[in-house]
Design a protein around this motif. Structure first.
Motif, PDB file in Angstrom:
ATOM      1  N   ILE A  50      -2.744   4.786  14.679  1.00 10.13           N
ATOM      2  CA  ILE A  50      -2.292   4.411  16.017  1.00 10.13           C
ATOM      3  C   ILE A  50      -1.442   3.153  15.884  1.00 10.13           C
ATOM      4  O   ILE A  50      -1.949   2.080  15.560  1.00 10.13           O
ATOM      5  CB  ILE A  50      -3.482   4.182  16.972  1.00 10.13           C
TER       6      ILE A  50
ATOM      7  N   ASP B 296      -4.750   1.977  26.797  1.00  4.19           N
ATOM      8  CA  ASP B 296      -5.914   2.859  26.913  1.00  4.19           C
ATOM      9  C   ASP B 296      -6.291   3.507  25.584  1.00  4.19           C
ATOM     10  O   ASP B 296      -6.507   4.720  25.500  1.00  4.19           O
ATOM     11  CB  ASP B 296      -5.664   3.927  27.986  1.00  4.19           C
ATOM     12  N   LEU B 297      -6.413   2.700  24.547  1.00  3.95           N
ATOM     13  CA  LEU B 297      -6.768   3.243  23.242  1.00  3.95           C
ATOM     14  C   LEU B 297      -8.174   3.824  23.224  1.00  3.95           C
ATOM     15  O   LEU B 297      -8.473   4.670  22.380  1.00  3.95           O
ATOM     16  CB  LEU B 297      -6.612   2.191  22.151  1.00  3.95           C
TER      17      LEU B 297
ATOM     18  N   THR C   8       0.890   0.365  17.528  1.00  2.00           N
ATOM     19  CA  THR C   8       1.010  -0.242  18.856  1.00  2.00           C
ATOM     20  C   THR C   8       2.353  -0.919  19.103  1.00  2.00           C
ATOM     21  O   THR C   8       2.582  -1.435  20.191  1.00  2.00           O
ATOM     22  CB  THR C   8      -0.116  -1.270  19.087  1.00  2.00           C
TER      23      THR C   8
ATOM     24  N   VAL D 297      -7.577   7.370  23.873  1.00  2.00           N
ATOM     25  CA  VAL D 297      -6.960   7.980  22.695  1.00  2.00           C
ATOM     26  C   VAL D 297      -8.036   8.315  21.669  1.00  2.00           C
ATOM     27  O   VAL D 297      -8.068   9.422  21.118  1.00  2.00           O
ATOM     28  CB  VAL D 297      -5.881   7.052  22.095  1.00  2.00           C
TER      29      VAL D 297
ATOM     30  N   LEU E  11       0.251   8.245  16.095  1.00  2.00           N
ATOM     31  CA  LEU E  11       0.470   8.160  17.538  1.00  2.00           C
ATOM     32  C   LEU E  11       1.011   6.767  17.809  1.00  2.00           C
ATOM     33  O   LEU E  11       0.458   5.781  17.318  1.00  2.00           O
ATOM     34  CB  LEU E  11      -0.830   8.343  18.320  1.00  2.00           C
TER      35      LEU E  11
ATOM     36  N   GLN F 286     -10.207  11.242  22.862  1.00  2.00           N
ATOM     37  CA  GLN F 286      -9.550  12.538  23.065  1.00  2.00           C
ATOM     38  C   GLN F 286      -8.707  13.024  21.883  1.00  2.00           C
ATOM     39  O   GLN F 286      -8.481  14.223  21.761  1.00  2.00           O
ATOM     40  CB  GLN F 286      -8.651  12.461  24.308  1.00  2.00           C
ATOM     41  N   GLN F 287      -8.238  12.139  21.029  1.00  2.00           N
ATOM     42  CA  GLN F 287      -7.270  12.530  20.003  1.00  2.00           C
ATOM     43  C   GLN F 287      -7.832  12.638  18.584  1.00  2.00           C
ATOM     44  O   GLN F 287      -7.205  13.268  17.739  1.00  2.00           O
ATOM     45  CB  GLN F 287      -6.097  11.548  19.989  1.00  2.00           C
TER      46      GLN F 287
ATOM     47  N   CYS G 229       1.331   4.209  20.587  1.00  2.00           N
ATOM     48  CA  CYS G 229       0.881   3.865  21.939  1.00  2.00           C
ATOM     49  C   CYS G 229       0.111   2.549  21.882  1.00  2.00           C
ATOM     50  O   CYS G 229      -0.362   2.150  20.826  1.00  2.00           O
ATOM     51  CB  CYS G 229       0.016   4.972  22.530  1.00  2.00           C
ATOM     52  N   TYR G 230      -0.009   1.896  23.020  1.00  2.00           N
ATOM     53  CA  TYR G 230      -0.750   0.638  23.063  1.00  2.00           C
ATOM     54  C   TYR G 230      -1.638   0.510  24.303  1.00  2.00           C
ATOM     55  O   TYR G 230      -2.353  -0.471  24.430  1.00  2.00           O
ATOM     56  CB  TYR G 230       0.203  -0.563  22.961  1.00  2.00           C
TER      57      TYR G 230
END
Length: 181
Positions: free
Chosen positions: A30, A63-64, A32, A67, A58, A70-71, A60-61
């Protein structure tokens, strides 16, 4: 949860990637960072190039916690790179880019720390090992401007929360990782 901290360019990323690669073949990385200019785009490209190509990424930064819930796939380890960048992006989003002299940093920090608390809870609930990279900002002089001082404070408190909740904490200095917890 394993936290890896250290100064800028201390070797944190290489250290955590080495720890993970020795134990896991499947990794969710992940990232960020966001591309804000050509120099940042080059930094992101260098980070991508040094990671194994088969790791899932992924970018993204927010609502980890969601993530992670769900991921993450079965058998996958997670690397979050990095908390300091996540906090900077969230702080910018929450402040709307306003003049730092007009900001209520206590209120802004409350929202950022809620994101950290939610991330910690998700890390404690997942079966996946989660490796978190963060910068240790408190080992330098106190910044001269208000925004930077508050950012160091916010990041320092977030790092302390993460370290308290972590099973392991590593400090990386000059490319050498030292397990401190």
């Amino acid at each position: 949860m394993i936290v890896v901290t250290g100064g800028a360019r201390s070797g944190k990323s290489a250290h955590v990637e080495g720890l993970v690669a020795r134990q896991y073949s499947q990794v969710l990385y992940i990232a960020t960072s966001t591309v804000t200019d050509d120099e940042m785009a080059a930094r992101i490209a260098r980070h991508r190039a040094q990671r194994p190509a088969h790791w899932r990424t992924l970018e993204c930064y927010r609502d980890l916690d969601a993530v992670i819930r769900q991921q993450v796939q079965p058998g996958e380890a997670v690397v979050i790179e990095c908390i300091t960048t996540l906090l900077a992006n969230l702080l910018y989003d929450a402040s709307g880019g306003a003049d730092p002299d007009t900001l209520d940093f206590d209120a802004l920090e409350k929202g950022l720390q809620q994101q950290i608390d939610a991330l910690i809870a998700a890390c404690q609930q997942t079966r996946a090992p989660v490796y978190i990279v963060t910068n240790e900002l408190g080992m330098s002089i106190t910044p001269e401007n208000r925004l930077a001082r508050h950012f160091v404070d916010i990041a320092g408190r977030a790092n302390q929360k993460l370290a308290r909740a972590a099973e392991e904490v590593w400090l990386v200095v000059s490319g050498i990782g030292v397990k401190i917890k």
